[in-house]
Design a protein around this motif. Structure first.
Motif, short mmCIF file in Angstrom:
data_model
loop_
_atom_site.label_atom_id
_atom_site.label_comp_id
_atom_site.label_asym_id
_atom_site.label_seq_id
_atom_site.Cartn_x
_atom_site.Cartn_y
_atom_site.Cartn_z
N MET A 81 -0.30 6.60 1.17
CA MET A 81 -1.53 5.65 0.86
C MET A 81 -1.01 4.40 0.36
N PRO A 82 -1.82 3.43 0.86
CA PRO A 82 -1.47 1.88 0.42
C PRO A 82 -1.46 1.77 -1.14
N GLN A 83 -0.68 1.19 -1.86
CA GLN A 83 -0.28 1.26 -3.07
C GLN A 83 -0.73 -0.27 -3.63
N THR A 84 -0.85 -1.30 -2.65
CA THR A 84 -1.32 -2.45 -3.32
C THR A 84 -2.60 -3.03 -2.62
N ASN A 85 -3.10 -4.12 -2.84
CA ASN A 85 -4.15 -4.71 -2.22
C ASN A 85 -3.59 -5.32 -0.99
N ALA A 86 -2.73 -5.74 -0.63
CA ALA A 86 -2.10 -6.31 0.54
C ALA A 86 -2.01 -5.26 1.53
N ALA A 87 -1.23 -4.15 1.06
CA ALA A 87 -1.11 -2.93 1.82
C ALA A 87 -2.57 -2.26 2.37
N ARG A 88 -3.47 -2.33 1.56
CA ARG A 88 -4.71 -1.73 2.01
C ARG A 88 -5.33 -2.55 3.03
N VAL A 89 -5.35 -4.02 2.84
CA VAL A 89 -5.94 -4.95 3.84
C VAL A 89 -5.23 -4.81 5.32
N LEU A 90 -3.75 -4.77 5.27
CA LEU A 90 -3.05 -4.49 6.43
C LEU A 90 -3.21 -3.24 7.02
N THR A 91 -3.47 -2.14 6.43
CA THR A 91 -3.86 -0.88 6.78
C THR A 91 -5.11 -0.90 7.63
N SER A 92 -6.00 -1.39 6.96
CA SER A 92 -7.21 -1.78 7.95
C SER A 92 -7.23 -2.54 9.04
N VAL A 93 -6.30 -3.83 8.83
CA VAL A 93 -6.19 -4.37 10.24
C VAL A 93 -5.31 -3.59 11.19
N ALA A 94 -4.30 -2.80 10.62
CA ALA A 94 -3.63 -2.05 11.61
C ALA A 94 -4.47 -1.02 12.62
N ALA A 95 -5.38 -0.34 11.80
CA ALA A 95 -6.48 0.62 12.38
C ALA A 95 -7.26 -0.24 13.42
N ILE A 116 3.50 1.14 0.29
CA ILE A 116 3.13 2.18 0.78
C ILE A 116 3.93 3.41 -0.31
N GLY A 117 3.05 4.43 -0.49
CA GLY A 117 3.74 5.63 -1.29
C GLY A 117 2.91 6.72 -1.21
N ASN A 118 3.53 7.85 -2.07
CA ASN A 118 2.69 9.22 -1.98
C ASN A 118 1.89 9.47 -3.39
N ASP A 119 1.48 10.41 -3.71
CA ASP A 119 0.61 10.69 -5.02
C ASP A 119 1.74 10.14 -6.06
N GLN A 120 2.90 10.35 -5.94
CA GLN A 120 3.51 9.79 -7.25
C GLN A 120 4.11 8.59 -7.32
N HIS A 121 3.62 7.85 -6.30
CA HIS A 121 3.99 6.44 -5.97
C HIS A 121 5.38 5.99 -5.58
N GLN A 122 5.83 7.23 -4.75
CA GLN A 122 7.24 6.87 -4.45
C GLN A 122 7.30 6.52 -2.85
N ARG A 123 8.31 5.58 -2.53
CA ARG A 123 8.11 5.05 -1.30
C ARG A 123 8.90 6.10 -0.35
N PRO A 124 8.18 5.88 1.16
CA PRO A 124 8.48 6.89 1.85
C PRO A 124 9.86 6.54 2.65
N THR A 125 10.47 7.48 3.32
CA THR A 125 11.54 7.30 4.19
C THR A 125 11.46 6.53 5.24
N TYR A 141 3.31 6.96 8.86
CA TYR A 141 2.12 6.17 8.52
C TYR A 141 1.79 5.41 9.26
N ALA A 142 2.48 4.25 9.88
CA ALA A 142 2.14 3.54 11.15
C ALA A 142 1.64 4.09 12.13
N GLY A 143 1.73 5.31 12.55
CA GLY A 143 1.43 6.28 13.68
C GLY A 143 -0.32 6.54 13.36
N PHE A 144 -0.17 7.10 12.17
CA PHE A 144 -1.48 7.56 12.04
C PHE A 144 -2.61 6.93 11.60
N THR A 145 -2.20 5.50 11.16
CA THR A 145 -3.09 4.46 10.79
C THR A 145 -3.49 3.65 12.14
#
Length: 331
Positions: free
Chosen positions: A120-134, A90-99, A106-110
């Motif tokens: 935003m999710p930065q990897t394929n695994a994160a994208r899939v898990l974001t969809s699963v979380a929603a 997970i990261g922002n537009d500059q690909h920095q990891r959040p606190t 991120y978990a809350g709004f997902t």
């Protein structure tokens, strides 16, 4: 990796508990059961300290709300740990990891399917898990709604049945006198046939939704546990103290007693921690002026001793509902 493992276990545990509680119709889950019990005990302590029945009125809604909040918070914590365990997931537009706060955000709004997008999710695994979380958040909310509607209907049905039973009499004595026509108990027999299926329905609802036991009323005539205890005690007095020739049919009495005990046994989980002794033996002298064919007080008391265990369970049910035994004998 450790955060990912712990988070996954939390998610699995909370969803299994939610499925068990809402879909199996076999009572509460391994987490929801103890939790709702503790909430009810805490409210019971406040009731005993304050001595006001108004406190009990909030037990049902508060227990349900707190259970839903518990599920949501643990699910939220689980997905927060899962996203934290994804390396550079997970990261922002500059690909920095959040606190930590960012992961919680991120978990809350997902879970709520808001999809704000500043993280935003930065990897394929994160994208899939974001969809699963929603989907997971949507499923839990759907389960909560599907669980809440039958509970509201169950509360209404219990109040309706309680009032129907209350119409038979305001206490045990008046119930017996009102249903005696100076010849037989035909009116009582008809009433037992009418309310039997409704009692079975409420008993099964009680098994499927144990939280129904935490919805109390201010009025005695709408308290199903109190009215069930009153009817059962009246039938016990009838069997123990009235000549057999004037009783309703043995089949009706047997079936009605079994139906009433079904409800009492379904309440056992809720009433189990409640301490109660066998209530005092009633007298049947108050029935003498009604023309009922009574047995002697001595024989009556000897017969009543055979029902000590059943009457103790009734006493526990009455106390659990926030009433006293005298409320079914001297109203």
């Amino acid at each position: 990796m450790f955060a990912l493992l712990v988070g996954s276990l939390l998610i699995i545990a909370i969803m299994l508990d939610a499925f068990k509680t809402t879909l199996t119709t076999r009572g509460s889950g391994f987490l929801s059961g103890p939790f709702t019990f503790m909430v009810r005990r805490a409210i019971g302590v406040l009731h005993r300290i304050g001595g006001r029945r108004n406190i009990l009125i909030h037990a049902g809604p508060l227990t349900l709300i707190m259970l839903v909040m518990l599920w949501l918070l643990i699910l939220w914590a689980g997905w927060t740990l899962v996203f934290m365990g994804l390396e550079n997931g997970i990261g922002n537009d500059q690909h920095q990891r959040p606190t930590l706060a960012g992961y919680i955000y991120y978990a809350g709004f997902t879970l709520s399917t808001l999809g704000i997008g500043d993280l935003m999710p930065q990897t394929n695994a994160a994208r899939v898990l974001t969809s699963v979380a929603a989907f997971n958040g949507l499923i839990l909310v759907t389960l909560v709604i599907s669980y809440s509607i039958p509970i509201v209907n169950g509360v209404i049905n219990r109040r309706k049945l309680a009032f129907s039973l209350a119409l038979l009499g305001k206490n045990v004595t008046s119930l017996l006198i009102n249903t005696w026509n100076h010849e037989d108990f035909r009116q009582l027999e008809q009433s037992l046939h009418q309310v039997g299926p409704e009692i079975i329905h409420c008993a099964e609802n009680q098994l499927a939704y144990p939280v129904l036991d935490y919805f109390y009323t201010l009025e005695a005539e709408f308290s199903l546990g109190l009215q069930i205890a009153m009817l059962d005690e009246a039938l016990t007095i009838l069997i123990a103290g009235i000549n057999e020739t004037q009783l309703p049919s043995s089949l009706t009495l047997q079936q009605s007693r079994e139906i009433l005990f079904l409800y009492i046994s379904r309440s056992h989980e809720a009433t189990h921690p409640t301490k109660a002794n066998v209530p005092p033996l009633p007298t049947i002298t108050s029935l003498a002026t009604s023309g009922l064919p009574l047995k002697s007080q001595q024989i009556f008391e000897e017969n009543m001793r055979d029902y000590d265990h059943r009457r103790c369970l009734l006493h526990k049910l009455v106390l659990h509902e926030g009433w006293k035994w005298s409320d079914i004998t001297t109203q």
